[in-house]
Each structure stands twice: as structure tokens, then as C-alpha cells.
Design an enzyme around this catalytic site. Structure first.
Site, PDB file in Angstrom:
ATOM      1  CD  GLU A   1      28.644  48.645  33.555  1.00 15.09           C
ATOM      2  OE1 GLU A   1      28.815  47.710  32.749  1.00 15.09           O
ATOM      3  OE2 GLU A   1      29.456  48.926  34.439  1.00 15.09           O
TER       4      GLU A   1
ATOM      5  CE1 TYR B   1      28.728  43.117  33.785  1.00 12.07           C
ATOM      6  CE2 TYR B   1      27.984  44.517  31.990  1.00 12.07           C
ATOM      7  CZ  TYR B   1      28.807  44.294  33.068  1.00 12.07           C
ATOM      8  OH  TYR B   1      29.691  45.262  33.456  1.00 12.07           O
TER       9      TYR B   1
ATOM     10  CG  ASP C   1      32.448  40.935  33.175  1.00 14.37           C
ATOM     11  OD1 ASP C   1      32.768  40.157  34.084  1.00 14.37           O
ATOM     12  OD2 ASP C   1      33.220  41.797  32.723  1.00 14.37           O
TER      13      ASP C   1
ATOM     14  CB  CYS D   1      42.595  36.769  35.457  1.00 16.21           C
ATOM     15  SG  CYS D   1      42.284  35.007  35.217  1.00 16.21           S
TER      16      CYS D   1
ATOM     17  CB  CYS E   1      50.047  33.835  36.718  1.00 15.48           C
ATOM     18  SG  CYS E   1      48.832  33.168  35.540  1.00 15.48           S
TER      19      CYS E   1
ATOM     20  CB  CYS F   1      47.291  36.599  39.926  1.00 12.16           C
ATOM     21  SG  CYS F   1      45.620  36.107  40.390  1.00 12.16           S
TER      22      CYS F   1
ATOM     23  CB  CYS G   1      44.795  30.189  40.507  1.00 14.16           C
ATOM     24  SG  CYS G   1      44.217  29.980  38.809  1.00 14.16           S
TER      25      CYS G   1
END
Length: 321
Positions: A68, A151, A169, A223, A230, A233, A239
Site C-alpha cells: 500500500e 486511505y 482512493d 474506468c 466503457c 464496464c 452509469c
DNA sequence: CAGACGTGGCG
DNA sequence: TCGCCAAGTCT
């Protein structure tokens, strides 16, 4: 109240939640609308997730924490080899804590933002000194560790310990901005409205950790900021941004980060010299990598002030011992 | 809260 | 080509 910048498209969540404010003359619902994005996103993740080592079932909390920090502002492809080397070299917090901080900086390589290496080293020492060698599992305690902000604390608590947290995030913020708000990009800084929205979408304890990583992955692979895919997606039909015809971003100019000629570039050059040398280097070795003396001195002082470099009595320089 | 803080790759 | 962007945090 005619703030009608929102598209008239069908929202993925209730209007009140999507707006991040209470609907006029009504109380907010106590119970959030069900999250219509949940099932399609989880199904997509099950099929499309990348096989990243820190997501393996046996990944330790320490290895997840390291990933992370490394992933902050840094693409996965560049983190992979460095993370692997770190895990072989320092499989536990105690192993890293036993080294001088300069070793962490040296093995940081060219990941960028090298203070993160120092943070990780300080995390390792805090974990061994104050937490019995175990990465803390709760958000509040994680937040006390150096280099761990909102985060990262949520990410570690969620991914390593399967806690229920809104993990916000840049990927998640962008997905929610588009899918729910109908805007191409989220605000520059995280707003309380975004946080409320993310929390309203949080599924039950069983699904929360997968949901968190799945939305992040959707933002990272589909995305995306530049050229969203798209067609691939799983929530394209829900959306709000797509439903509104993908209106272009019209907010204030996004921050541009120039680099050439900056103190940051100078610091990078200087530190690179120290990383590659396996011992103290004379000042001359630093002077040759940057022509502008005043800027060079300022950058070097900055590195020392930040604990990324140190001067010895004989006037030579090295990574912190 | 805006700006500092690295580095490399892609559109 | 070159600006924009990448799993942020700290001051």
C-alpha cells in the site's frame, strides 16, 4: 434550489445519497438504498481481477502494508519487482526494523517519493517496538503510523484484516464521480459528500472488503482517467456519466506538476548518487549532477532535513545509517 | 488548504 | 511531443 448540473439520468443510488446532501424538506433515509452497483462489480471482479501477489490468500498484513505504501502515487507495474525484493529481504516488520533506515532508501530504487521508504522503516520500528511485531488491525491505530493516512489505514484494515471501511482512493473517487454523480472527474480533494456517498454504498461485513478492492480495480482497469473502456464496464447501463452523454470535465483546471528543473528533480539526482554508492561519497560526487549551486545546496539541505541523507564529520555524504 | 514531494509511461 | 496521470500524506 435549481442546481441542475446533475444529469436527469437514472441514478445508481437514491438522489439524496448521490447529492451528498439531504433532499429539500425531508430527512435523509436512515437506511441507505441498496447498492445497485454491488453485484455487477463483484461479478466483474471475480472474472477480471489481476493476479497481484499482495492479494494472494496467504499475503501477510506486513506485505500488504508494504504494498500500500509503495502503491501511493505509483503504478502497479513499477511496484511489483521492488515489492518482491523487499518481501524476500524483509519478510517481517522486525526484519526491516533491524536495518538502518538508509537500507530501506537504497532498496527503494526509483519508485519515487523516497520518504515513503523512510516511513516504512519507521513503521517497521513502531510495529516492533509498540505493537509486538504485528501490524495493527484497527483503523485508528494504523493512522498513528508514519506515512499512513486515511486511505492507507482503510486499505490495510480492509485488505489485510477484512474490516468494513470505505476505501477512498483516486480510482474509487473517479468511479463514483462518474457512475453516481455523472461527472467525469471527482473534486481535487476528497469531500465529505464523497465520503458519505462511499459509506452509503458500503455492503455488509461479508462483502465490504471485496467491494472495496473491486471498485478500485474497476477504476484501475476500466474506468480509467484518460480513456475509459466503457464497452467493458459492468455498470455501464447504470452509469450516470454515460447516461448523460459523457459530458466533458468543466471544473477548474487540474493541477499540472512540472518537474524539469525543479528542486524535486535535483533531489532525485542527488539521492540517486547516494543510493548507488555503497559508502560515503565526497561532495564533488554530488556537485557534478546539478549545475545550479544554490539550488543544489538547498536540495541537499532538504534531503538532510528530511532524514534521507546525512553528512559525516569528514564532510562526506551518505544514506542515513 | 494549496503546495511540496519522484519517476516513468502513455495518449 | 509533452502534459497528464499513477492504490496519498504531510505541513
Amino acid at each position: 434550489m435549481s442546481d441542475e448540473r446533475r444529469p436527469a439520468a437514472a441514478p445508481a443510488v437514491s438522489a439524496g445519497e448521490a447529492e451528498g446532501r439531504a433532499p429539500a424538506r425531508h430527512y435523509r433515509r436512515e437506511v441507505p438504498e441498496s447498492n445497485l452497483l454491488l453485484e455487477p462489480v463483484l461479478d466483474w471482479y471475480a472474472e477480471s481481477a489481476r493476479d497481484l501477489p499482495w492479494r494472494a490468500p496467504g499475503a501477510s498484513p506486513w506485505s500488504i502494508l508494504v504494498s500500500e505504501i509503495m502503491l501511493q502515487q505509483t503504478p502497479v507495474i513499477r511496484v511489483l519487482p521492488v515489492w518482491t525484493e523487499w518481501m524476500e529481504r524483509w519478510p517481517t516488520a522486525a526484519a526491516l526494523a533491524g536495518e538502518p533506515p538508509g537500507e530501506a532508501v537504497r532498496h527503494w530504487g526509483r519508485l519515487g517519493y523516497p520518504r515513503r521508504a523512510l516511513n516504512l522503516h519507521a513503521c517497521a520500528r513502531a510495529i516492533t517496538d509498540r505493537h509486538g511485531g504485528e501490524v495493527p488491525s484497527d483503523h485508528a491505530t494504523l493512522l498513528t503510523l508514519p506515512g499512513i493516512g486515511e486511505y492507507t489505514a482503510a486499505a490495510v484494515a480492509s485488505f489485510a484484516f477484512k474490516g468494513r471501511h470505505a476505501v477512498l482512493d483516486t480510482n474509487v473517487r473517479r468511479v463514483l464521480a462518474r457512475a453516481v454523480r455523472g461527472e467525469e472527474y471527482p473534486p481535487k480533494a476528497t469531500t465529505s459528500a464523497e465520503r458519505r456517498l462511499a459509506e452509503s454504498l458500503l455492503p455488509g461485513a461479508d462483502d465490504a472488503p471485496v467491494w472495496a478492492v473491486a471498485v478500485m480495480e474497476l477504476g484501475a482497469l476500466v474506468c480509467t482517467a484518460r480513456a475509459p473502456r466503457c464497452a467493458d464496464c459492468p455498470i455501464v447501463e447504470l452509469c450516470a456519466w454515460r447516461l448523460a452523454g459523457k459530458p466533458a470535465y468543466d471544473g477548474p483546471a487540474r493541477k499540472g506538476q512540472t518537474y524539469a528543473g525543479t528542486d524535486r528533480q535535483c533531489r532525485g539526482r542527488l539521492l540517486s548518487v547516494l543510493r548507488q554508492a555503497h559508502g560515503p561519497v565526497p561532495k564533488d560526487a554530488l556537485d557534478v549532477v546539478w549545475d545550479i549551486a544554490p539550488q543544489r545546496e538547498r536540495a541537499l539541505d532538504g534531503l538532510i532535513a528530511d532524514g534521507l541523507a546525512e553528512v559525516l564529520d569528514d564532510g562526506t555524504y551518505r544514506l542515513p545509517g
